[in-house]
Structures are given as C-alpha cells and as structure tokens.
Scaffold this motif. Structure first.
Motif, PDB file in Angstrom:
ATOM      1  N   HIS A   9       0.804  -1.224   0.000  1.00  0.00           N
ATOM      2  CA  HIS A   9       0.000   0.000   0.000  1.00  0.00           C
ATOM      3  C   HIS A   9       0.834   1.269   0.000  1.00  0.00           C
ATOM      4  N   GLY A  10       2.113   1.197  -0.248  1.00  0.00           N
ATOM      5  CA  GLY A  10       2.944   2.386  -0.293  1.00  0.00           C
ATOM      6  C   GLY A  10       4.131   2.261   0.629  1.00  0.00           C
ATOM      7  N   ARG A  11       4.743   3.384   0.918  1.00  0.00           N
ATOM      8  CA  ARG A  11       5.903   3.395   1.795  1.00  0.00           C
ATOM      9  C   ARG A  11       5.819   4.572   2.735  1.00  0.00           C
ATOM     10  N   TYR A  12       6.622   4.545   3.755  1.00  0.00           N
ATOM     11  CA  TYR A  12       6.637   5.644   4.714  1.00  0.00           C
ATOM     12  C   TYR A  12       7.483   6.788   4.179  1.00  0.00           C
ATOM     13  N   VAL A  13       6.974   8.012   4.328  1.00  0.00           N
ATOM     14  CA  VAL A  13       7.717   9.223   3.987  1.00  0.00           C
ATOM     15  C   VAL A  13       7.574  10.165   5.170  1.00  0.00           C
ATOM     16  N   SER A  14       8.426  11.170   5.224  1.00  0.00           N
ATOM     17  CA  SER A  14       8.366  12.094   6.351  1.00  0.00           C
ATOM     18  C   SER A  14       7.105  12.953   6.280  1.00  0.00           C
ATOM     19  N   ALA A  15       6.586  13.313   7.439  1.00  0.00           N
ATOM     20  CA  ALA A  15       5.405  14.181   7.521  1.00  0.00           C
ATOM     21  C   ALA A  15       5.702  15.525   6.859  1.00  0.00           C
ATOM     22  N   GLU A  16       6.944  15.977   6.960  1.00  0.00           N
ATOM     23  CA  GLU A  16       7.328  17.252   6.343  1.00  0.00           C
ATOM     24  C   GLU A  16       7.153  17.200   4.823  1.00  0.00           C
ATOM     25  N   LYS A  17       7.491  16.086   4.199  1.00  0.00           N
ATOM     26  CA  LYS A  17       7.324  15.959   2.747  1.00  0.00           C
ATOM     27  C   LYS A  17       5.849  16.001   2.360  1.00  0.00           C
ATOM     28  N   ILE A  18       4.994  15.390   3.168  1.00  0.00           N
ATOM     29  CA  ILE A  18       3.552  15.418   2.888  1.00  0.00           C
ATOM     30  C   ILE A  18       3.023  16.843   3.028  1.00  0.00           C
ATOM     31  N   GLN A  19       3.473  17.569   4.054  1.00  0.00           N
ATOM     32  CA  GLN A  19       3.054  18.961   4.238  1.00  0.00           C
ATOM     33  C   GLN A  19       3.469  19.806   3.045  1.00  0.00           C
ATOM     34  N   GLU A  20       4.688  19.622   2.563  1.00  0.00           N
ATOM     35  CA  GLU A  20       5.175  20.368   1.410  1.00  0.00           C
ATOM     36  C   GLU A  20       4.362  20.029   0.158  1.00  0.00           C
ATOM     37  N   LEU A  21       4.047  18.746  -0.010  1.00  0.00           N
ATOM     38  CA  LEU A  21       3.265  18.315  -1.164  1.00  0.00           C
ATOM     39  C   LEU A  21       1.898  18.987  -1.182  1.00  0.00           C
ATOM     40  N   PHE A  22       1.197  18.988  -0.039  1.00  0.00           N
ATOM     41  CA  PHE A  22      -0.128  19.614   0.016  1.00  0.00           C
ATOM     42  C   PHE A  22      -0.041  21.132  -0.155  1.00  0.00           C
ATOM     43  N   ARG A  24       2.214  22.759  -2.010  1.00  0.00           N
ATOM     44  CA  ARG A  24       2.429  22.987  -3.445  1.00  0.00           C
ATOM     45  C   ARG A  24       1.175  22.687  -4.257  1.00  0.00           C
ATOM     46  N   LEU A  25       0.459  21.635  -3.874  1.00  0.00           N
ATOM     47  CA  LEU A  25      -0.788  21.293  -4.562  1.00  0.00           C
ATOM     48  C   LEU A  25      -1.792  22.434  -4.432  1.00  0.00           C
ATOM     49  N   GLY A  26      -1.933  22.974  -3.228  1.00  0.00           N
ATOM     50  CA  GLY A  26      -2.852  24.088  -3.003  1.00  0.00           C
ATOM     51  C   GLY A  26      -2.487  25.310  -3.828  1.00  0.00           C
ATOM     52  N   ILE A  27      -1.200  25.605  -3.899  1.00  0.00           N
ATOM     53  CA  ILE A  27      -0.739  26.752  -4.694  1.00  0.00           C
ATOM     54  C   ILE A  27      -1.044  26.532  -6.171  1.00  0.00           C
ATOM     55  N   GLU A  28      -0.756  25.337  -6.674  1.00  0.00           N
ATOM     56  CA  GLU A  28      -1.016  25.029  -8.085  1.00  0.00           C
ATOM     57  C   GLU A  28      -2.504  25.084  -8.424  1.00  0.00           C
ATOM     58  N   LEU A  29      -3.335  24.506  -7.573  1.00  0.00           N
ATOM     59  CA  LEU A  29      -4.772  24.469  -7.846  1.00  0.00           C
ATOM     60  C   LEU A  29      -5.398  25.851  -7.795  1.00  0.00           C
ATOM     61  N   CYS A  30      -4.922  26.710  -6.919  1.00  0.00           N
ATOM     62  CA  CYS A  30      -5.555  28.008  -6.698  1.00  0.00           C
ATOM     63  C   CYS A  30      -4.910  29.146  -7.472  1.00  0.00           C
TER      64      CYS A  30
END
Length: 65
Positions: A9-22, A24-30
C-alpha cells in the motif's frame, strides 16, 4: 534475493514531505483564482479545476493503532 517493497500500500515518507506536497498542490490548484469548486462527502474531498478532479479519499480501515 531482491529487497521487497516496504508495503503493498505504499511506503513511509516524512510528515514534512507530505506537508510540502499539500502546500504545493494548493498553490497550483488556486493559482490565478479567487474561488475553487469543491465537494465533501462522508469519506472524501473532491476539488474540481480545469476540467479535471483531485480526489482525496479517507480510508477508515487499517492504519496504525
């Protein structure tokens, strides 16, 4: 023997990377918009932009106890 994937079902990544991803996603979408069309159901969020959809689904099964 080859090292197997961390999980089916995937792999573990740092919480910081997930925060950065969201962030950037918010900036791109908006970018260049004042409002975004979005919908929420019991277990998911859908964001509609440029003829496409971003779906985020929350699965209640599994996880860390």
């Amino acid at each position: 023997m080859k090292k197997q994937n961390q999980s089916v079902h995937g792999r573990y990544v740092s919480a910081e990377k997930i925060q950065e991803l969201f962030a950037r996603l918010g900036i791109e979408l908006c970018s260049g918009r004042k409002r975004i069309r979005a919908a929420r159901s019991e277990n998911s969020i859908s964001i509609y932009v440029n003829g496409g959809t971003v779906n985020i689904t929350f699965n209640e099964k599994g996880g860390i106890k």
